[in-house]
Enzyme design. Structure first.
Site, PDB file in Angstrom:
ATOM      1  N   GLY A  11      13.703   7.378  10.949  1.00  0.00           N
ATOM      2  CA  GLY A  11      12.947   8.592  10.647  1.00  0.00           C
ATOM      3  C   GLY A  11      12.051   8.512   9.435  1.00  0.00           C
ATOM      4  CG  HIS A 109       2.176   0.346  18.824  1.00  0.00           C
ATOM      5  ND1 HIS A 109       3.390   0.119  19.446  1.00  0.00           N
ATOM      6  CD2 HIS A 109       1.571  -0.848  18.700  1.00  0.00           C
ATOM      7  CE1 HIS A 109       3.499  -1.181  19.695  1.00  0.00           C
ATOM      8  NE2 HIS A 109       2.425  -1.795  19.261  1.00  0.00           N
TER       9      HIS A 109
HETATM   10  C1  GRF Z   1       9.483   1.352  13.217  1.00  0.00           C
HETATM   11  O1  GRF Z   1       9.499   0.092  13.868  1.00  0.00           O
HETATM   12  C2  GRF Z   1       8.077   1.835  13.091  1.00  0.00           C
HETATM   13  O2  GRF Z   1       7.199   0.755  12.858  1.00  0.00           O
HETATM   14  C3  GRF Z   1       7.814   2.434  14.445  1.00  0.00           C
HETATM   15  O3  GRF Z   1       9.053   3.001  14.853  1.00  0.00           O
HETATM   16  C4  GRF Z   1      10.129   2.346  14.159  1.00  0.00           C
HETATM   17  C5  GRF Z   1      11.025   3.318  13.455  1.00  0.00           C
HETATM   18  O4  GRF Z   1      10.288   4.124  12.624  1.00  0.00           O
HETATM   19  N1  GRF Z   1       6.777   3.418  14.387  1.00  0.00           N
HETATM   20  P1  GRF Z   1      11.002   5.364  11.843  1.00  0.00           P
HETATM   21  O5  GRF Z   1      11.465   4.819  10.512  1.00  0.00           O
HETATM   22  O6  GRF Z   1      12.168   5.823  12.693  1.00  0.00           O
HETATM   23  O7  GRF Z   1       9.928   6.385  11.694  1.00  0.00           O
END
Ligand code: GRF
Length: 194
Positions: A11, A109
């Site tokens: 998150g 992404h």
């Molecule tokens: C990470 O690999 C990020 O690069 C992608 O989703 C994954 C988790 O992100 N967007 P988050 O910390 O849960 O936002």
């Protein structure tokens, strides 16, 4: 603008949105709910710590993927968002939901689409592929979600330098800090303010 944020993991992108609303870099926006497919997602803790309604809708709790899809769309409909933000959400969005919320779903992404995206490219795998290819520049992309995987119209992108000796973890962190946490809040602010 009422937004629902869909999450699966730590998150940190959700946190960037929460912080952006607090420091007013994201204007006229309220997170009305955070939905995770993973009960253990720290993102749900971040929601709770910030007084935001959190819900877990996990495929494990349903007899079929169709049942899960139906439950997910029902939950989103109930909250009635203006925008759905996929922030590290690792479940395929049902075609019904894409159709119902056309141009109202965005995704972050961790590469410069069309590089290193599509089926199987998520999380660290994206950065492993970039390092294996030997690119000198990578970054992140915010795009509208269509029926494909990482194929919708691009909204924002931000480039990040790949450094000698980078490991996938180090590169992922830099892409998050320098790109994801910048362009996702910015895209939301742009959409919330015309
Ligand atoms: C990470 O690999 C990020 O690069 C992608 O989703 C994954 C988790 O992100 N967007 P988050 O910390 O849960 O936002």
């Amino acid at each position: 603008m009422r937004i629902v944020v869909l999450v699966s993991g730590g998150g940190t992108n959700l946190q960037a949105i929460i912080d952006g609303i607090k420091n007013n870099t994201i204007r006229n926006t309220r997170i009305v709910e955070v939905v995770s497919n993973n009960a253990g997602a720290y993102a749900l803790t971040r929601a709770k710590d910030n007084g935001i309604e959190g819900k877990c809708i996990s495929p494990k709790d349903y007899d079929s993927r169709d049942e899960f899809n139906k439950a997910l769309v029902e939950e989103i409909d109930k909250v009635n968002p203006d925008l759905i933000v996929l922030a590290g959400f690792l479940v395929n969005i049902p075609a019904e939901m894409v159709a119902k919320y056309e141009r109202k779903i965005i995704n972050i992404h961790p590469s410069l689409i069309p590089s290193f995206c599509g089926k199987g490219y998520y999380g660290l795998k994206v950065h492993e592929a970039a390092l294996n290819r030997g690119v000198k520049v990578t970054g992140a992309t915010v795009h509208f979600v269509d029926e494909g995987t990482d194929t919708g119209p691009i909204i924002l992108q931000k480039a990040v330098e790949v450094k000698d000796g980078d490991t996938p973890e180090v590169l992922q962190r830099r892409v998050m800090e320098e790109a994801e946490w910048v362009i996702l809040p910015k895209a939301i602010d742009m959409l919330a303010n015309g």
